[in-house]
Scaffold this motif. Sequence first.
Motif, PDB file in Angstrom:
ATOM      1  N   VAL A 103     -26.072 -51.378  65.282  1.00 29.23           N
ATOM      2  CA  VAL A 103     -27.175 -50.427  65.406  1.00 29.23           C
ATOM      3  C   VAL A 103     -28.178 -50.953  66.425  1.00 29.23           C
ATOM      4  O   VAL A 103     -28.586 -52.117  66.370  1.00 29.23           O
ATOM      5  N   TYR A 104     -28.592 -50.069  67.349  1.00 34.30           N
ATOM      6  CA  TYR A 104     -29.557 -50.422  68.381  1.00 34.30           C
ATOM      7  C   TYR A 104     -30.663 -49.373  68.371  1.00 34.30           C
ATOM      8  O   TYR A 104     -30.386 -48.166  68.447  1.00 34.30           O
ATOM      9  N   SER A 105     -31.912 -49.831  68.278  1.00 33.44           N
ATOM     10  CA  SER A 105     -33.018 -48.888  68.149  1.00 33.44           C
ATOM     11  C   SER A 105     -34.220 -49.343  68.972  1.00 33.44           C
ATOM     12  O   SER A 105     -34.565 -50.537  68.967  1.00 33.44           O
ATOM     13  N   PRO A 106     -34.884 -48.405  69.663  1.00 31.44           N
ATOM     14  CA  PRO A 106     -36.074 -48.774  70.431  1.00 31.44           C
ATOM     15  C   PRO A 106     -37.283 -49.042  69.552  1.00 31.44           C
ATOM     16  O   PRO A 106     -38.246 -49.676  69.994  1.00 31.44           O
ATOM     17  N   SER A 107     -37.252 -48.552  68.307  1.00 32.65           N
ATOM     18  CA  SER A 107     -38.374 -48.756  67.394  1.00 32.65           C
ATOM     19  C   SER A 107     -37.883 -48.581  65.970  1.00 32.65           C
ATOM     20  O   SER A 107     -37.024 -47.746  65.693  1.00 32.65           O
ATOM     21  N   PRO A 140     -34.392 -46.364  76.696  1.00 30.44           N
ATOM     22  CA  PRO A 140     -35.569 -45.666  77.233  1.00 30.44           C
ATOM     23  C   PRO A 140     -35.621 -44.190  76.894  1.00 30.44           C
ATOM     24  O   PRO A 140     -36.681 -43.562  77.026  1.00 30.44           O
ATOM     25  N   GLU A 141     -34.503 -43.611  76.467  1.00 37.56           N
ATOM     26  CA  GLU A 141     -34.482 -42.202  76.096  1.00 37.56           C
ATOM     27  C   GLU A 141     -34.849 -41.975  74.626  1.00 37.56           C
ATOM     28  O   GLU A 141     -34.777 -40.854  74.132  1.00 37.56           O
ATOM     29  N   ASP A 142     -35.234 -43.036  73.939  1.00 38.85           N
ATOM     30  CA  ASP A 142     -35.757 -42.960  72.569  1.00 38.85           C
ATOM     31  C   ASP A 142     -34.753 -42.355  71.599  1.00 38.85           C
ATOM     32  O   ASP A 142     -35.030 -41.384  70.887  1.00 38.85           O
ATOM     33  N   VAL A 143     -33.553 -42.929  71.569  1.00 44.05           N
ATOM     34  CA  VAL A 143     -32.552 -42.572  70.569  1.00 44.05           C
ATOM     35  C   VAL A 143     -32.060 -43.851  69.911  1.00 44.05           C
ATOM     36  O   VAL A 143     -32.188 -44.951  70.469  1.00 44.05           O
ATOM     37  N   MET A 486     -26.660 -39.016  83.697  1.00 47.87           N
ATOM     38  CA  MET A 486     -25.686 -38.940  82.612  1.00 47.87           C
ATOM     39  C   MET A 486     -26.348 -39.225  81.268  1.00 47.87           C
ATOM     40  O   MET A 486     -26.180 -38.472  80.301  1.00 47.87           O
ATOM     41  N   VAL A 487     -27.106 -40.302  81.196  1.00 47.77           N
ATOM     42  CA  VAL A 487     -27.745 -40.672  79.937  1.00 47.77           C
ATOM     43  C   VAL A 487     -28.754 -39.600  79.525  1.00 47.77           C
ATOM     44  O   VAL A 487     -28.846 -39.250  78.340  1.00 47.77           O
ATOM     45  N   ARG A 488     -29.486 -39.055  80.475  1.00 42.68           N
ATOM     46  CA  ARG A 488     -30.456 -38.013  80.151  1.00 42.68           C
ATOM     47  C   ARG A 488     -29.756 -36.769  79.594  1.00 42.68           C
ATOM     48  O   ARG A 488     -30.199 -36.179  78.597  1.00 42.68           O
ATOM     49  N   LEU A 489     -28.666 -36.344  80.224  1.00 39.26           N
ATOM     50  CA  LEU A 489     -27.938 -35.174  79.739  1.00 39.26           C
ATOM     51  C   LEU A 489     -27.403 -35.395  78.328  1.00 39.26           C
ATOM     52  O   LEU A 489     -27.514 -34.521  77.454  1.00 39.26           O
TER      53      LEU A 489
END
Length: 558
Positions: A103-107, A140-143, A486-489
């Motif tokens: 599991v990887y999380s920005p917050s 950086p896309e906050d997922v 790609m990551v944004r889409l």
Amino acid sequence: MLLRGVPLLVLLALSVRGQSDRPIINTSGGQVQGTTESCGLFCSYYSFKGIPYAEAPVGGLRFADPVPHGGWTGVRDAAQHGSSCPSPDSLPTEAEDCLFVNVYSPSLIGTRPVMVFIHGGGFVEGSGDVALYDARYFMPEDVVLVTINYRLGVLGFLSTGDSSASGNWAIKDCVEALRWVQRNILAFGGDPNQVTIFGQSAGGALVHYLTLSPLAVGLFERAITLSGTVLNPWSLQPNPRASVNRVATALGIPTTDTASMVAALRQIPYRDLIALQGDMGTAQGVPLFLRPLDFAVVVEPANTPGSIALDRLPIEIIDSGSYRAVPLMTGFVDMDALLFSAFEMVTNPGIFNMFNSNPHLLVPFFWNIAEGSAASTAVSQAFRQYYWQSQPLSAALLAEFSVFLTDLHFAYPQFEMAKRHAARASVYVYQFHYDGDLNLMKLFTGITLPGAIHGDELSYMFYQQSFGVGELIPVTSHARTVRQRMVRLWTNFARNGTPTPSADSLLQNIIWRPTSSGMIDATLNIGHDLVMETNPIASRYNQWQQLAQQYANNIFRV
């Protein structure tokens, strides 16, 4: 005592950071302690690796449904991955006790969309480890990103075709991992009500199987399949008993009583089973994935003693509409099959003569056309004429041959699936054809023909540590922009159910339209630029449709 010249607020910030660099989270199995990792300048995220979601599938749990992990005492160190599942690679990190999530999380505060990635590898190799699936570009896309391991090869797919071993253990592992996500992801800053599953190649096929399986209902809201669906001809094994009997016979185990056979196979060292499971892509002695993988997904018998992941042929489930339809993104890479044809050409120099002498190999087996029939001759001649103008196949025609294989294995079944699903939910179709600095699979294999090959798109989503060059490309490289797009889409879709919810200059302000029911009339072509088209391979696809309508029997019902 304060350090001379260092402001008090800075020292307080350093103190808090020091305490949170190794955060401890409470999960349903016990406490886990993660690490803090970098995702660039002023960017960090939390990493928790090797969390067990099921008991070790050994002994009586081999060839059986996964059992939720019973938990542990104390704080489990989640700084390192758990073991990867056994594969032909014989990696030193492998063990049968391999059912882990990362599991990887920005917050860890608040909630955000969750994306669960299911790796590919022909159902026989791979893992969710950072070697290929480092999460840093998603942060950086906050997922929240979750990657998983599932049982592979004979251990993940053995089926006797009856109640002794119903098969699909790998699908059931994925279901158990998704159940773990539902129970625990809130503690990692994720929203259990906003889960998107996505996967590539065999992982894409598993994602699609999960959308059709009653076991997975309510465990996710959206799905993305990259170069893999239930209709890809290699993904469903119609005669699993033959593969099991072959392994058992090689080990001197009688095959007449399936219950006794499975009991005996549970006692065999896993490495001996792996050695006998067969080479990927050469089932029944036929090369290039032209027949179903020996150990793959199966239709389970009605008297299965445990849970049933798939009770009918996938095409029957799709056509009946008896599944929970979710929004879907699906697509392929423009030269997907070049990876396999180029490798086959090197390892099997006689490959082209094989096709020249036996044109029936060009006839899709899932069209159920008899060898030697007039229909077989008509289809093979039509394909030979269309793709390489009826010349004898040779190395000089590798590109043309690879386009045919791409259509056979990826583009055609992907489009057939998309137009059917579009009748019940929004489906966003893409073709990835960017050929740039981050096509790491192509760079690694030394292939020089134009186009993107199977697996190239993954480097535009994940930092792939195994290649070791992802961060070394020039800062001015356009590949970095393609990666950001790609990551944004992908994350837009996970967050909103549409990849382009609003105008976005990074995405060139395009609006990616879903395709219509019963046709392919909207495709995003992902290259140097993002371009909306009707169907970038319309001529090729129409050729397949025409031949299928004229000659195919009981299509996709192998």
